[in-house]
Design an enzyme around this catalytic site. Structure first.
Site, PDB file in Angstrom:
ATOM      1  N   CYS A 154      23.410  -2.141  69.807  1.00 33.70           N
ATOM      2  CA  CYS A 154      22.426  -1.091  70.428  1.00 33.70           C
ATOM      3  C   CYS A 154      22.087  -1.272  71.862  1.00 33.70           C
ATOM      4  CB  CYS A 154      21.233  -0.779  69.918  1.00 33.70           C
ATOM      5  SG  CYS A 154      20.427   0.482  70.891  1.00 33.70           S
ATOM      6  N   HIS A 189      19.173  -4.477  77.219  1.00 35.92           N
ATOM      7  CA  HIS A 189      18.159  -4.244  78.744  1.00 35.92           C
ATOM      8  C   HIS A 189      16.951  -5.261  78.531  1.00 35.92           C
ATOM      9  CE1 HIS A 189      19.100   0.198  79.696  1.00 35.92           C
ATOM     10  NE2 HIS A 189      19.540   0.600  78.719  1.00 35.92           N
ATOM     11  N   HIS A 221      17.108  -4.685  66.285  1.00 37.18           N
ATOM     12  CA  HIS A 221      16.161  -3.536  65.821  1.00 37.18           C
ATOM     13  C   HIS A 221      16.513  -2.545  65.762  1.00 37.18           C
ATOM     14  CE1 HIS A 221      18.301  -1.405  69.666  1.00 37.18           C
ATOM     15  NE2 HIS A 221      17.765  -0.555  68.943  1.00 37.18           N
ATOM     16  N   SER A 280      19.710  -0.907  74.035  1.00 37.01           N
ATOM     17  CA  SER A 280      17.993  -1.533  73.981  1.00 37.01           C
ATOM     18  C   SER A 280      17.665  -2.735  74.318  1.00 37.01           C
ATOM     19  CB  SER A 280      17.466  -1.419  72.963  1.00 37.01           C
ATOM     20  OG  SER A 280      17.583   0.723  72.977  1.00 37.01           O
ATOM     21  N   CYS A 332      18.691   3.512  64.359  1.00 39.16           N
ATOM     22  CA  CYS A 332      18.130   3.490  65.664  1.00 39.16           C
ATOM     23  C   CYS A 332      19.402   4.468  66.223  1.00 39.16           C
ATOM     24  CB  CYS A 332      18.010   2.614  66.746  1.00 39.16           C
ATOM     25  SG  CYS A 332      18.365   3.084  67.437  1.00 39.16           S
TER      26      CYS A 332
HETATM   27  P1  CND Z   1      25.825   1.876  75.403  1.00 39.86           P
HETATM   28  O1  CND Z   1      26.366   0.617  76.072  1.00 39.86           O
HETATM   29  O2  CND Z   1      26.819   2.234  74.232  1.00 39.86           O
HETATM   30  O3  CND Z   1      26.552   3.177  76.143  1.00 39.86           O
HETATM   31  C1  CND Z   1      26.245   4.095  77.870  1.00 39.86           C
HETATM   32  C2  CND Z   1      27.678   5.001  77.557  1.00 39.86           C
HETATM   33  O4  CND Z   1      27.093   5.062  79.272  1.00 39.86           O
HETATM   34  C3  CND Z   1      28.462   3.868  77.756  1.00 39.86           C
HETATM   35  O5  CND Z   1      29.891   4.778  77.243  1.00 39.86           O
HETATM   36  C4  CND Z   1      29.323   3.298  79.636  1.00 39.86           C
HETATM   37  O6  CND Z   1      30.682   3.638  79.758  1.00 39.86           O
HETATM   38  C5  CND Z   1      28.242   5.174  79.628  1.00 39.86           C
HETATM   39  N1  CND Z   1      28.086   4.658  81.218  1.00 39.86           N
HETATM   40  C6  CND Z   1      27.554   3.791  81.872  1.00 39.86           C
HETATM   41  N2  CND Z   1      27.507   4.458  83.542  1.00 39.86           N
HETATM   42  C7  CND Z   1      27.533   5.474  82.924  1.00 39.86           C
HETATM   43  C8  CND Z   1      27.578   6.494  84.635  1.00 39.86           C
HETATM   44  N3  CND Z   1      27.015   6.171  85.312  1.00 39.86           N
HETATM   45  N4  CND Z   1      27.838   8.074  84.198  1.00 39.86           N
HETATM   46  C9  CND Z   1      28.171   8.212  82.536  1.00 39.86           C
HETATM   47  N5  CND Z   1      28.126   7.050  81.876  1.00 39.86           N
HETATM   48  C10 CND Z   1      27.767   5.861  82.680  1.00 39.86           C
HETATM   49  O7  CND Z   1      24.434   2.454  75.071  1.00 39.86           O
HETATM   50  P2  CND Z   1      23.981   3.017  73.733  1.00 39.86           P
HETATM   51  O8  CND Z   1      24.645   4.195  73.240  1.00 39.86           O
HETATM   52  O9  CND Z   1      23.597   1.704  73.003  1.00 39.86           O
HETATM   53  O10 CND Z   1      22.274   3.424  74.273  1.00 39.86           O
HETATM   54  C11 CND Z   1      21.997   4.193  75.013  1.00 39.86           C
HETATM   55  C12 CND Z   1      20.768   3.730  75.622  1.00 39.86           C
HETATM   56  O11 CND Z   1      20.686   5.094  74.624  1.00 39.86           O
HETATM   57  C13 CND Z   1      20.490   3.057  76.546  1.00 39.86           C
HETATM   58  O12 CND Z   1      19.611   2.758  77.651  1.00 39.86           O
HETATM   59  C14 CND Z   1      19.411   2.698  74.965  1.00 39.86           C
HETATM   60  O13 CND Z   1      18.171   1.890  75.407  1.00 39.86           O
HETATM   61  C15 CND Z   1      18.860   3.890  74.909  1.00 39.86           C
HETATM   62  C16 CND Z   1      17.937   3.943  73.184  1.00 39.86           C
HETATM   63  C17 CND Z   1      17.096   4.922  73.320  1.00 39.86           C
HETATM   64  C18 CND Z   1      16.569   4.651  72.786  1.00 39.86           C
HETATM   65  C19 CND Z   1      15.838   6.245  72.362  1.00 39.86           C
HETATM   66  O14 CND Z   1      14.861   6.480  70.723  1.00 39.86           O
HETATM   67  N6  CND Z   1      15.078   7.083  72.981  1.00 39.86           N
HETATM   68  C20 CND Z   1      17.095   4.264  70.960  1.00 39.86           C
HETATM   69  N7  CND Z   1      18.030   3.721  70.988  1.00 39.86           N
HETATM   70  C21 CND Z   1      18.605   3.454  72.369  1.00 39.86           C
HETATM   71 ZN    ZN Z   2      18.615   1.170  69.679  1.00 44.32          ZN
END
Ligand code: CND
Ligand code: ZN
Length: 358
Positions: A39, A44, A60, A41, A160
């Protein structure tokens, strides 16, 4: 036990032997991790966007088998297959009692399982899980029993990414049939927002990403329209596709710039849901006047507003009845020794989700 250790921001993870104190306290369980999802997260932390004490064992999004239960644990037994979540909950605080265990006031106390070390020196635990390791100790509320016929690599992703994405739509937003949705970021979490919107019978599901391969995946998960945010003006295009703006937008990257886009895409009275994890010191700004004049709402979503013991089995039932795609979510498997390659693939936008096999 074997674990992937992060010693400094931007350093590769190293596979090392670390010690886990397996003397279980009341309410704790020892889980042998079989699979862990890759993931963003964790990433980061790896790239220093969000500071964390080090050395740390990240991970996680895990699943595995209960190896032992501590005093007072009656719900789980040795041998049970479980999804391991990063949001343990006490069940009696104000948040838990009002249906929001994902925001439990006692989460940090329940994540007390900080019991990793190496040669007597502390190794830090990550949000109570640290599942890039062969074993973990968690509070029983963070180990959700899953049916024995659900493959554990799928169960790991539910703990997650799937729960966060699907839950953002059906729990946080409660999207109604026929409403319109835009999703910015089509990674492991964003694709689940898209399939959550499909489950909710949204009429229009617009996927925005900067990688065409991600947009292709978005179609598989239910997107009806695609926008490459690198070559097109995403705000303008969304507002052309749905006159006046969408009912709901979801930011699933964690960038202030795309959070602002999410706000600009919604209609009067619409809601922008923030799912991505922004850098801890970042700020975001929205035009203040429109809050008032257009009754816009900005809402956060933590772990899909999940009530884990209800929602994780619910999501797995949807999978069993072919309403939710989990198989399609797993692009690759890697052994723990190749975890850095798995994160490089995530950073390059190559995969929906990778799974580490422990
Ligand atoms: P992942 O890296 O798989 O996906 C991110 C996507 O965003 C990719 O497909 C990128 O190509 C795209 N992207 C990047 N920059 C841009 C942009 N400027 N415009 C459009 N698209 C773009 O990440 P993930 O899906 O594993 O996680 C996404 C977020 O969610 C990340 O910040 C993670 O930390 C967060 C998250 C939140 C929670 C919660 O509880 N709210 C739980 N888990 C993960
Ligand atoms: Zn996560």
């Amino acid at each position: 036990m074997k674990a992937a250790v992060l010693r400094a921001p931007n350093a590769p993870l190293t596979i090392e032997q670390v010690d886990l104190d397996t003397n279980l306290l009341t309410g704790e369980v020892l889980v042998r991790i079989t699979h862990a999802g890759v993931c963003h997260s964790d990433y980061h932390i790896m790239i220093g966007e969000t500071p964390h004490p080090m050395p740390v064992v990240l991970g996680h999004e895990g699943a595995g088998i209960v190896e032992a239960v501590g005093p007072g644990v009656s719900r789980l037994h040795k041998g049970d297959p479980v999804a391991v979540t990063f949001r343990p909950f006490c069940g009696y605080c104000r948040q838990c009692n009002s249906g929001h265990p994902n925001l439990c006031d006692n989460v940090e106390v329940l994540r007390r399982a900080c019991r990793l070390s190496q040669h007597g020196e502390r190794v830090y635990n990550f949000i109570g899980v640290s599942c890039f390791a062969e074993y973990t100790v968690v509070h029983e509320s963070a180990a959700i029993k899953v049916p024995s016929d659900v493959p554990l690599d799928r169960a790991a992703l539910v703990s997650c990414g799937v729960m966060t994405g699907v839950g953002a739509v059906i729990n946080t937003a409660k999207v109604s049939p026929g409403e319109t949705v835009a999703v910015i970021g089509c990674g492991g979490v964003g694709l689940n927002v898209i399939q959550g919107a499909r489950l909710a019978n949204a009429s229009v599901i617009i996927a925005v990403d900067i990688h065409d391969n991600k947009l292709e995946m978005a179609t598989t998960f239910g997107a009806t329209h695609l926008i490459n945010g690198r070559s097109e003006d995403a705000i303008k295009k969304v507002r052309e596709l749905v006159k006046g703006g969408v009912d709901w937008s979801f930011e699933v990257i964690g960038l202030p710039a795309t959070m602002e886009q999410a706000y600009a895409m919604i209609r009067k009275g619409g809601t922008a849901v923030m799912v991505g994890m922004p850098p801890s010191a970042s700020k975001v700004s929205f035009p203040a006047f429109s809050f008032f004049a257009e009754e816009k709402t900005v809402k956060g979503s933590m772990f899909g507003s999940a009530r884990p013991s209800i929602d994780i089995p619910r999501v797995l039932d949807l999978y069993k009845h072919h309403q939710l795609q989990l198989d399609e979510l797993i692009s690759r498997h890697y052994p723990l020794e190749r975890i850095n390659e798995a994160y490089e693939a995530l950073a390059r936008g190559e995969v929906a989700r990778s799974v580490i096999d422990l």
